[in-house]
Design a protein around this motif. Sequence first.
Motif, PDB file in Angstrom:
ATOM      1  N   GLU A  13     -31.622  88.112  -6.840  1.00 54.48           N
ATOM      2  CA  GLU A  13     -30.710  88.055  -5.704  1.00 54.48           C
ATOM      3  C   GLU A  13     -31.311  88.814  -4.535  1.00 54.48           C
ATOM      4  OE1 GLU A  13     -26.021  88.462  -5.193  1.00 54.48           O
ATOM      5  OE2 GLU A  13     -26.954  90.304  -5.893  1.00 54.48           O
ATOM      6  N   TYR A  27     -32.278  81.417   2.228  1.00 54.86           N
ATOM      7  CA  TYR A  27     -33.180  82.294   1.492  1.00 54.86           C
ATOM      8  C   TYR A  27     -34.240  81.429   0.827  1.00 54.86           C
ATOM      9  CZ  TYR A  27     -29.409  85.671   1.962  1.00 54.86           C
ATOM     10  OH  TYR A  27     -28.438  86.504   2.458  1.00 54.86           O
ATOM     11  N   PHE A  29     -36.833  81.514  -2.287  1.00 54.25           N
ATOM     12  CA  PHE A  29     -37.120  82.204  -3.540  1.00 54.25           C
ATOM     13  C   PHE A  29     -38.477  81.728  -4.036  1.00 54.25           C
ATOM     14  CE2 PHE A  29     -32.613  82.145  -2.973  1.00 54.25           C
ATOM     15  CZ  PHE A  29     -32.208  83.395  -3.398  1.00 54.25           C
ATOM     16  N   ARG A  31     -41.891  82.295  -6.813  1.00 52.14           N
ATOM     17  CA  ARG A  31     -42.336  82.802  -8.110  1.00 52.14           C
ATOM     18  C   ARG A  31     -43.856  82.783  -8.168  1.00 52.14           C
ATOM     19  NH1 ARG A  31     -41.076  79.008 -12.950  1.00 52.14           N
ATOM     20  NH2 ARG A  31     -43.185  78.270 -12.617  1.00 52.14           N
ATOM     21  N   SER A  49     -28.718  84.055  -4.323  1.00 52.18           N
ATOM     22  CA  SER A  49     -29.321  84.257  -5.646  1.00 52.18           C
ATOM     23  C   SER A  49     -29.859  82.930  -6.171  1.00 52.18           C
ATOM     24  CB  SER A  49     -28.315  84.856  -6.627  1.00 52.18           C
ATOM     25  OG  SER A  49     -27.276  83.944  -6.880  1.00 52.18           O
ATOM     26  N   HIS A  50     -30.802  83.052  -7.087  1.00 49.92           N
ATOM     27  CA  HIS A  50     -31.397  81.853  -7.682  1.00 49.92           C
ATOM     28  C   HIS A  50     -31.854  82.174  -9.100  1.00 49.92           C
ATOM     29  CE1 HIS A  50     -33.398  78.021  -7.968  1.00 49.92           C
ATOM     30  NE2 HIS A  50     -34.460  78.646  -8.450  1.00 49.92           N
ATOM     31  N   PHE A  63     -41.703  87.889  -8.396  1.00 46.61           N
ATOM     32  CA  PHE A  63     -40.747  87.115  -7.613  1.00 46.61           C
ATOM     33  C   PHE A  63     -40.587  87.754  -6.236  1.00 46.61           C
ATOM     34  CE2 PHE A  63     -39.712  86.731 -12.070  1.00 46.61           C
ATOM     35  CZ  PHE A  63     -39.626  85.376 -12.224  1.00 46.61           C
ATOM     36  N   VAL A  65     -38.203  87.209  -2.442  1.00 45.60           N
ATOM     37  CA  VAL A  65     -37.119  86.524  -1.738  1.00 45.60           C
ATOM     38  C   VAL A  65     -37.267  86.828  -0.256  1.00 45.60           C
ATOM     39  CG1 VAL A  65     -34.635  86.272  -1.469  1.00 45.60           C
ATOM     40  CG2 VAL A  65     -35.578  86.813  -3.720  1.00 45.60           C
TER      41      VAL A  65
END
Length: 72
Positions: A13, A27, A29, A31, A49-50, A63, A65
């Motif tokens: 988040e 947002y 996200f 990786r 959030s994801h 990760f 964000v």
Amino acid sequence: MLISSTSSSVTVEATASFDGGDMITAYTFVRDDGPLTDYQTHVTHSASSHTFEALEQGKMYRFKVAAMNSIG
């Protein structure tokens, strides 16, 4: 910020930060699958959030964000 995790998923988040005086609209996200790969953009959406799924147990991931608004 890590919210929750299982053996094959992680939910991250965004935390509040300076928005430059304009409302956050989305947002991104991201990786990273390991030291020999670049960060891979996973998804951009309005939720803060994801959940990343289909992760391999025992493998290291990173990760990030990023929040976006009309300023940048």
